[in-house]
Write a protein that holds these residues in place. Sequence first.
Motif, PDB file in Angstrom:
ATOM      1  N   ALA A   1      67.538  47.589  49.441  1.00  0.00           N
ATOM      2  CA  ALA A   1      66.861  48.051  50.659  1.00  0.00           C
ATOM      3  C   ALA A   1      65.853  47.040  51.196  1.00  0.00           C
ATOM      4  CB  ALA A   1      66.158  49.377  50.393  1.00  0.00           C
ATOM      5  N   GLN A   2      65.585  45.980  50.458  1.00  0.00           N
ATOM      6  CA  GLN A   2      64.561  45.009  50.871  1.00  0.00           C
ATOM      7  C   GLN A   2      64.936  44.328  52.171  1.00  0.00           C
ATOM      8  OE1 GLN A   2      64.447  41.094  48.567  1.00  0.00           O
ATOM      9  NE2 GLN A   2      65.701  42.357  47.172  1.00  0.00           N
ATOM     10  N   THR A   3      63.907  44.038  52.959  1.00  0.00           N
ATOM     11  CA  THR A   3      64.079  43.309  54.212  1.00  0.00           C
ATOM     12  C   THR A   3      63.022  42.209  54.266  1.00  0.00           C
ATOM     13  OG1 THR A   3      62.667  44.914  55.346  1.00  0.00           O
ATOM     14  CG2 THR A   3      65.049  45.272  55.469  1.00  0.00           C
ATOM     15  N   CYS A   4      62.707  41.736  55.452  1.00  0.00           N
ATOM     16  CA  CYS A   4      61.705  40.699  55.642  1.00  0.00           C
ATOM     17  C   CYS A   4      60.324  41.192  55.198  1.00  0.00           C
ATOM     18  CB  CYS A   4      61.671  40.302  57.117  1.00  0.00           C
ATOM     19  SG  CYS A   4      60.472  39.018  57.523  1.00  0.00           S
ATOM     20  N   CYS A   5      59.505  40.270  54.697  1.00  0.00           N
ATOM     21  CA  CYS A   5      58.143  40.625  54.278  1.00  0.00           C
ATOM     22  C   CYS A   5      57.189  40.693  55.470  1.00  0.00           C
ATOM     23  CB  CYS A   5      57.627  39.625  53.258  1.00  0.00           C
ATOM     24  SG  CYS A   5      57.403  37.934  53.900  1.00  0.00           S
ATOM     25  N   GLY A   6      57.647  40.252  56.640  1.00  0.00           N
ATOM     26  CA  GLY A   6      56.806  40.321  57.834  1.00  0.00           C
ATOM     27  C   GLY A   6      56.070  39.053  58.175  1.00  0.00           C
ATOM     28  N   GLN A   7      56.324  37.983  57.428  1.00  0.00           N
ATOM     29  CA  GLN A   7      55.581  36.746  57.660  1.00  0.00           C
ATOM     30  C   GLN A   7      55.773  36.170  59.067  1.00  0.00           C
ATOM     31  OE1 GLN A   7      54.862  32.293  55.760  1.00  0.00           O
ATOM     32  NE2 GLN A   7      56.304  33.659  54.752  1.00  0.00           N
ATOM     33  N   PRO A   8      57.002  36.138  59.622  1.00  0.00           N
ATOM     34  CA  PRO A   8      57.134  35.608  60.992  1.00  0.00           C
ATOM     35  C   PRO A   8      56.310  36.392  62.011  1.00  0.00           C
ATOM     36  CG  PRO A   8      59.273  35.687  59.925  1.00  0.00           C
ATOM     37  CD  PRO A   8      58.326  36.422  59.035  1.00  0.00           C
ATOM     38  N   PHE A   9      56.304  37.733  61.913  1.00  0.00           N
ATOM     39  CA  PHE A   9      55.452  38.539  62.783  1.00  0.00           C
ATOM     40  C   PHE A   9      53.986  38.159  62.595  1.00  0.00           C
ATOM     41  CE2 PHE A   9      58.556  42.307  63.183  1.00  0.00           C
ATOM     42  CZ  PHE A   9      58.859  41.981  64.494  1.00  0.00           C
ATOM     43  N   TYR A  10      53.571  38.083  61.331  1.00  0.00           N
ATOM     44  CA  TYR A  10      52.171  37.820  61.007  1.00  0.00           C
ATOM     45  C   TYR A  10      51.717  36.468  61.575  1.00  0.00           C
ATOM     46  CZ  TYR A  10      47.876  37.423  58.288  1.00  0.00           C
ATOM     47  OH  TYR A  10      46.560  37.288  57.915  1.00  0.00           O
ATOM     48  N   ASN A  11      52.551  35.441  61.375  1.00  0.00           N
ATOM     49  CA  ASN A  11      52.176  34.095  61.816  1.00  0.00           C
ATOM     50  C   ASN A  11      52.099  33.968  63.337  1.00  0.00           C
ATOM     51  OD1 ASN A  11      52.070  33.285  59.168  1.00  0.00           O
ATOM     52  ND2 ASN A  11      54.072  32.295  59.174  1.00  0.00           N
ATOM     53  N   ASN A  12      52.763  34.886  64.050  1.00  0.00           N
ATOM     54  CA  ASN A  12      52.756  34.844  65.510  1.00  0.00           C
ATOM     55  C   ASN A  12      51.814  35.873  66.131  1.00  0.00           C
ATOM     56  OD1 ASN A  12      54.893  32.834  66.611  1.00  0.00           O
ATOM     57  ND2 ASN A  12      55.862  33.785  64.838  1.00  0.00           N
ATOM     58  N   GLY A  13      50.972  36.492  65.297  1.00  0.00           N
ATOM     59  CA  GLY A  13      49.947  37.374  65.815  1.00  0.00           C
ATOM     60  C   GLY A  13      50.348  38.820  65.989  1.00  0.00           C
ATOM     61  N   PHE A  14      51.556  39.196  65.561  1.00  0.00           N
ATOM     62  CA  PHE A  14      52.008  40.581  65.691  1.00  0.00           C
ATOM     63  C   PHE A  14      51.669  41.351  64.407  1.00  0.00           C
ATOM     64  CE2 PHE A  14      54.767  38.095  68.495  1.00  0.00           C
ATOM     65  CZ  PHE A  14      54.628  38.794  69.694  1.00  0.00           C
ATOM     66  N   HIS A  15      50.386  41.553  64.179  1.00  0.00           N
ATOM     67  CA  HIS A  15      49.941  42.115  62.911  1.00  0.00           C
ATOM     68  C   HIS A  15      50.319  43.585  62.718  1.00  0.00           C
ATOM     69  CE1 HIS A  15      46.809  38.715  62.056  1.00  0.00           C
ATOM     70  NE2 HIS A  15      48.018  38.267  62.307  1.00  0.00           N
ATOM     71  N   PRO A  16      50.277  44.446  63.735  1.00  0.00           N
ATOM     72  CA  PRO A  16      50.729  45.830  63.520  1.00  0.00           C
ATOM     73  C   PRO A  16      52.200  45.905  63.106  1.00  0.00           C
ATOM     74  CG  PRO A  16      49.414  45.689  65.511  1.00  0.00           C
ATOM     75  CD  PRO A  16      49.665  44.287  65.077  1.00  0.00           C
ATOM     76  N   GLU A  17      53.037  45.080  63.728  1.00  0.00           N
ATOM     77  CA  GLU A  17      54.453  45.051  63.356  1.00  0.00           C
ATOM     78  C   GLU A  17      54.632  44.506  61.936  1.00  0.00           C
ATOM     79  OE1 GLU A  17      54.172  44.789  67.821  1.00  0.00           O
ATOM     80  OE2 GLU A  17      53.136  43.895  66.111  1.00  0.00           O
ATOM     81  N   SER A  18      53.859  43.495  61.610  1.00  0.00           N
ATOM     82  CA  SER A  18      53.910  42.932  60.262  1.00  0.00           C
ATOM     83  C   SER A  18      53.471  43.961  59.225  1.00  0.00           C
ATOM     84  CB  SER A  18      53.016  41.691  60.182  1.00  0.00           C
ATOM     85  OG  SER A  18      53.073  41.108  58.906  1.00  0.00           O
ATOM     86  N   ALA A  19      52.471  44.763  59.562  1.00  0.00           N
ATOM     87  CA  ALA A  19      51.969  45.788  58.640  1.00  0.00           C
ATOM     88  C   ALA A  19      53.044  46.825  58.318  1.00  0.00           C
ATOM     89  CB  ALA A  19      50.738  46.466  59.221  1.00  0.00           C
ATOM     90  N   GLU A  20      53.879  47.157  59.287  1.00  0.00           N
ATOM     91  CA  GLU A  20      54.958  48.116  59.034  1.00  0.00           C
ATOM     92  C   GLU A  20      55.952  47.569  58.021  1.00  0.00           C
ATOM     93  OE1 GLU A  20      55.093  51.325  60.062  1.00  0.00           O
ATOM     94  OE2 GLU A  20      53.055  50.803  60.723  1.00  0.00           O
ATOM     95  N   LEU A  21      56.271  46.287  58.133  1.00  0.00           N
ATOM     96  CA  LEU A  21      57.169  45.679  57.155  1.00  0.00           C
ATOM     97  C   LEU A  21      56.495  45.555  55.791  1.00  0.00           C
ATOM     98  CD1 LEU A  21      58.888  42.906  59.307  1.00  0.00           C
ATOM     99  CD2 LEU A  21      59.964  44.929  58.323  1.00  0.00           C
ATOM    100  N   ALA A  22      55.199  45.309  55.781  1.00  0.00           N
ATOM    101  CA  ALA A  22      54.465  45.256  54.518  1.00  0.00           C
ATOM    102  C   ALA A  22      54.512  46.616  53.811  1.00  0.00           C
ATOM    103  CB  ALA A  22      53.019  44.835  54.770  1.00  0.00           C
ATOM    104  N   LYS A  23      54.327  47.692  54.564  1.00  0.00           N
ATOM    105  CA  LYS A  23      54.403  49.036  53.976  1.00  0.00           C
ATOM    106  C   LYS A  23      55.780  49.284  53.371  1.00  0.00           C
ATOM    107  CE  LYS A  23      51.166  51.107  57.295  1.00  0.00           C
ATOM    108  NZ  LYS A  23      51.050  52.047  58.445  1.00  0.00           N
ATOM    109  N   ARG A  24      56.806  48.884  54.108  1.00  0.00           N
ATOM    110  CA  ARG A  24      58.178  49.073  53.630  1.00  0.00           C
ATOM    111  C   ARG A  24      58.404  48.315  52.317  1.00  0.00           C
ATOM    112  NH1 ARG A  24      63.456  50.181  55.148  1.00  0.00           N
ATOM    113  NH2 ARG A  24      65.013  48.749  54.295  1.00  0.00           N
ATOM    114  N   MET A  25      57.940  47.083  52.289  1.00  0.00           N
ATOM    115  CA  MET A  25      58.145  46.279  51.088  1.00  0.00           C
ATOM    116  C   MET A  25      57.382  46.842  49.894  1.00  0.00           C
ATOM    117  SD  MET A  25      57.833  42.228  50.389  1.00  0.00           S
ATOM    118  CE  MET A  25      57.901  41.687  48.676  1.00  0.00           C
ATOM    119  N   VAL A  26      56.152  47.250  50.134  1.00  0.00           N
ATOM    120  CA  VAL A  26      55.348  47.824  49.051  1.00  0.00           C
ATOM    121  C   VAL A  26      56.026  49.066  48.475  1.00  0.00           C
ATOM    122  CG1 VAL A  26      53.193  49.061  48.580  1.00  0.00           C
ATOM    123  CG2 VAL A  26      53.135  46.868  49.791  1.00  0.00           C
TER     124      VAL A  26
END
Length: 250
Positions: A40-65
């Motif tokens: 079920a693993q997907t992206c960790c959200g790093q591309p979102f994070y590096n481009n300033g899309f932190h809320p979107e990155s946080a959703e992927l972080a929650k999924r990964m956790v």
Amino acid sequence: MAHHVALFVTCLTDQFYPQVGVAIAKILEHFGCHVTFPEAQTCCGQPFYNNGFHPESAELAKRMVAIFEPYEYIVTPSGSCCAMVREHFPHLLHDDHAYEHALRHVSSRTYEFVEFLDKVLKADLSHLKLPTPEKITYHYTCHLRGIGVKDEGVRLLKQMGNVDFAPLEKTDQCCGFGGTFATKYPAISGAIVEDKINCIRQTGAATTICNDAGCTMNISGMCHRHGVETRVRHIAELLAEALGIGISAW
């Protein structure tokens, strides 16, 4: 008692270097670990994070956790994705107390592959040797230094037989990839990686070890364009070769 390890394969490894993920799984099994690949693993959200899309990155972080919480350890071939989990997940989710316990477990139990071999498994590779003598150099990726991994990879390489290690000049210099940096500033990125491959050329190494897929793509592409004859490989591929492990399929 065997360590229960989940393989966090990362996007670039999964898409472009799947043999590296297979190699890591089989090497960890060789050292007595029980390895699971959470599908079920997907992206960790790093591309979102590096481009300033932190809320979107946080959703992927929650999924990964949520996906990786059940496992004793999480091991990844990528220093940059490991740094994302350990350094940036806590900032992204610090106000979300529903994830507090799981986040603490996942962020503290995520290791880059070489780091895991060295710090957790205390691996001794002195009984291993490559099939034939090989001149090898090593690119120190930026994010590995960021998580405190320094010369562990080189020390492991030097333990093995048939390794003729050639130090790389300007070891602390970036390869120019930097995630989206390479697309936003291609001229600067290109100049940096050209300098890097000139350093590789000077070593005369047949193999260049690089333990981050983005850096591998960047360096190997420029080597190809400039006729630098070196194979850019992950250290796991070399270890699998020394162990006689096939990595074309899991």
